[in-house]
Design an enzyme around this catalytic site. Structure first.
Site, short mmCIF file in Angstrom:
data_model
loop_
_atom_site.label_atom_id
_atom_site.label_comp_id
_atom_site.label_asym_id
_atom_site.label_seq_id
_atom_site.Cartn_x
_atom_site.Cartn_y
_atom_site.Cartn_z
N ARG A 258 0.84 -1.18 0.00
CA ARG A 258 0.00 0.00 0.00
C ARG A 258 0.89 1.24 0.00
O ARG A 258 2.07 1.20 0.38
CB ARG A 258 -0.92 0.02 1.20
N ALA B 251 6.49 -2.01 -4.72
CA ALA B 251 6.60 -1.28 -3.46
C ALA B 251 5.55 -0.16 -3.37
O ALA B 251 4.81 0.10 -4.32
CB ALA B 251 8.01 -0.72 -3.31
N HIS B 252 5.54 0.51 -2.24
CA HIS B 252 4.58 1.57 -1.94
C HIS B 252 4.66 2.73 -2.95
O HIS B 252 5.73 3.11 -3.38
CB HIS B 252 4.83 2.12 -0.54
N ASN B 253 3.49 3.23 -3.33
CA ASN B 253 3.37 4.42 -4.19
C ASN B 253 3.89 4.22 -5.62
O ASN B 253 4.05 5.19 -6.36
CB ASN B 253 4.09 5.63 -3.56
N SER C 135 7.70 4.47 -5.08
CA SER C 135 7.39 5.74 -5.75
C SER C 135 7.81 5.79 -7.22
O SER C 135 7.74 6.85 -7.84
CB SER C 135 8.01 6.92 -5.00
#
Lengths: 347, 347, 347
Positions: free
Chosen positions: C219, C240-242, C260
């Site tokens: 998330r 991974a996140h973002n 990201s």
């Protein structure tokens, strides 16, 4: 939940630069900030977004001085990232926590369950297992016989803890984590047949450890595979039997550590790194992503890259020349021709 | 459980060098041995620990002669590692095995369950599935419709076997193993849209196979993905659709084999290796960790490394020079300067 | 189910070359075809099997002309692979689909369940979660609080969807997929201690996405990790996140994308690729297996290889020379000796 810049500044021991009555009711990244949002700025690479963000309040580091006009309210704090994390935590803690044993869980009558524990539907807590107070066990978790989970830990849906393994306090284990599967050990018998070597050790995970989704940690053949206090493992990592990972070491996704290797404290290991078995790695070592470690690293703080890895600056110098190998080759060709010409001339 | 050196020597057909009345009641590694523990010495690298171990009895290979004084009792056996594994197994088998179908399991009425099977809480055995006698199915396992599991196999908590897949006898599948997920097959239609190609084949896992935690094996598009007898797969491995892995081949953690590739018998494949699709690899091939295999390997027993991989000795020669590329570059620079000088002199 | 070449040709808008009354009742690969089987030929590498196959009918591309005698009946269609996929799909759709909520599932009373949904034994649908019509939820799936699953999607046994995450329509998530685990984010506090940064964002998976077994998607810290329409992720991938992955991008097994990073549309990313965080990758980029991407790729359609990666042709030129480094070294040695000789002569 609404809060003003003034209250935030009080809470975070910060200094306001802008409108003390600015109000926020949500949280956002600085580059995605909208009116009513609180954002933060810590990484200088993101400074450019400060001048265009729609966020109503932005936390910045104490020393920060804007170079252009800013339309948002700044709160200057000791450490903007940490302060923001504190707010995030406050925000998250406002969510009520789960308590109680779900009627569709299976908890063996010999298991010991602490105070304020949550055990979700279809979770299994097997014979003589112990769950410390305040721990949250989501659905489909399996806690094997004689396994022990400490206090205030969270095991997300589908975590599997094999028998006799131990997890400490304040740990987070994400979905699909497997703790205590058999080490990969076989004795070659007649011809190519291999006989499974029973794996009778366990896994010990100390306090404040976080383990990412679908990471696997094998039990020791004998003795224990040990994950020390404060270690952070990302997703899809493999930790083999009898490995020991030192305090506060951080390992990024999809790395693997082979059997019996000991890793020091405070190491930072990039993603997709492979580490051979039966070696030891000193404290504070940094390993670049996709590296392969084929022998022990004795020097504290070494920074390495490559497969097999060596000093990162040397690796990068070699890699620049690797990219230029066709040019190097042409230079050699030119030299060969020149020499031929000289030789002919000199005959 | 206590046992004397004399009884152990009888059991293992070994010869005592030391006190025949020495007693052990536990098992340990030689470097961690304490009084009352049985250890073994097989790898010469560990010989140094023999002279300091506190273990009461140590199993060693027949030919072994200590170079210094030893304070422990030795038992000399044909193969110390194998003998120790035998003892470990004996130790492990003393743990009572689970039998019976848990009241909270779901077993479809059309499923066929053999004698002495254990099925744990919240396990699912779906329509027309078959479970052979003596097999142990832990909690949260899913056995899909028409799937078949052989005799005396163990499926740890959370293993997923999709419909129509087949697992043999004496197999060990660890938590999180997925057998029979769809192959990664899409037909490009208009523009960049991709249409899923139905995957109607299955997976066949033969006898004596061990599969590590969170390893995934995709079903064949048509026909079968096949894991032959005696194969050992470590954790987090990916086996794509229609792959075939030959008898007794061993693959270390986090390696991946792409679609339709056939791997021979008795191969040894290191960790984090990637193998392209639609190729074949001969028997007895060894592949170094982190290698990438981009084309078929026809030669039996070849040993390779690199990405793409080639002969391991050649790879290592190249890698030594890779590390020295800056020096190579300087040597070329020196030659260029020398030549320039010579040319100027020779004008 | 039996069908004649004539009926198949009608169904696929194809042209028969051979016996219109040939009958098939099963499906096979051309190299494994037996009497009564339908096969196809699209990849020219498989043409050799056409002359020996026992399959009764083979679908081929319109322009195909055999070079030797063929014993099977051909049906010439616009796109043999696609036509075959259509038949496969037809075959698969003949299997009756599951409907209804199993008595041993746990569905919270506040959850919204659409028409014709299947929810298997021991699945959990938590508070305020929504499941769209026609969706199939197998056993041991966990749908967290406030999570939403669209219409006609399939979540295989053991999929875990954390709270507030969103999955679209016509998605396939295979066993062991984890959606919404916490991003790997820690703030360094005093010394080497790290404090967990709460991860309060979610994951959004758009329509027509397929996610392979044991793949993990974290998330967002704040905001959303986004998997756009039509993306296909293979097994054991880490997102991974973002991260954001653009429409119709395809990623092969065991690759990882760090926090990201934004990936464009229609990219094709090989297996075991590692992509660093906080970069962006243009549309239509192709990345060779085992590459490492350390900086943004701005050029649409670039094809790259290596770790760190650069233009694939340049990489391959360098790699050829890498393999020949020992020869390059010898050539330099030769030059050095020659020069020495020349110098001595010229003194």
């Amino acid at each position: 939940m609404e809060i003003t810049a003034r209250s935030l500044a009080d809470l975070l021991n910060g200094e306001i630069d802008g409108n003390p009555d600015a109000i926020v009711n949500t949280i956002a990244k600085i580059e995605e900030g909208k009116q009513g949002a609180l954002a933060f700025l810590a990484n200088p690479q993101y400074t450019k977004f400060l001048y265009s963000t729609q966020a109503s309040i932005v936390l910045v580091n104490k020393g920060f001085v804007p170079e252009k006009e800013v339309n948002t309210t700044l709160i200057k704090v000791e450490n903007a990232y940490e302060a923001f994390a504190k707010i995030l935590e406050f925000y998250q803690n406002s969510i009520p926590r789960k308590v109680g044993i779900h009627s569709q869980a299976y908890v063996d009558e010999t298991a010991e369950i602490g105070k304020d524990v949550y055990i979700g539907p279809f979770a299994v807590v097997d014979k003589n297992a112990k769950i410390g107070e305040g721990t949250i066990i989501y659905s489909h978790v399996y806690i094997g016989e004689n396994a022990e989970i400490g206090k205030n830990s969270t095991l997300h849906s589908g975590v599997k803890i094999y028998n006799h393994c131990i997890v400490g306090n304040y740990c987070h284990l994400h979905s699909g984590v497997v703790v205590g599967s058999d080490g990969f050990g076989f004795a070659q018998t007649t011809g190519q047949n291999r006989k499974k070597v029973p794996q009778i050790g366990n896994v010990i995970i100390e306090n404040n450890v976080e383990i990412g989704a679908n990471t696997t940690i094998d039990r020791a053949t004998m003795g224990s595979t040990i994950i020390r206090e404060g270690v952070k493992l990302d997703n899809l990592i493999q930790i083999a039997h009898n490995v020991e990972i030192g305090e506060n070491t951080v390992i990024a996704s999809q790395s693997g550590v082979s059997g019996s290797t000991k890793i020091g404290k405070n190491c930072m290991i990039g993603g997709q790194v492979g580490i051979i078995g039966h070696i030891s790695i000193a404290d504070d070592v940094k390993i670049a992503a996709q590296s392969g470690i084929g022998k022990s690293i004795a020097k504290t703080g070494e920074i390495i890259q490559g497969s097999p890895a060596f000093d990162i600056r040397d690796y990068q110098k070699s890699y620049v020349l690797y990219k230029n190998l066709p040019k190097l080759n042409e230079r050699i060709l030119f030299l060969e021709n020149e020499l031929k010409r000289l030789n002919e001339k000199n005959i």
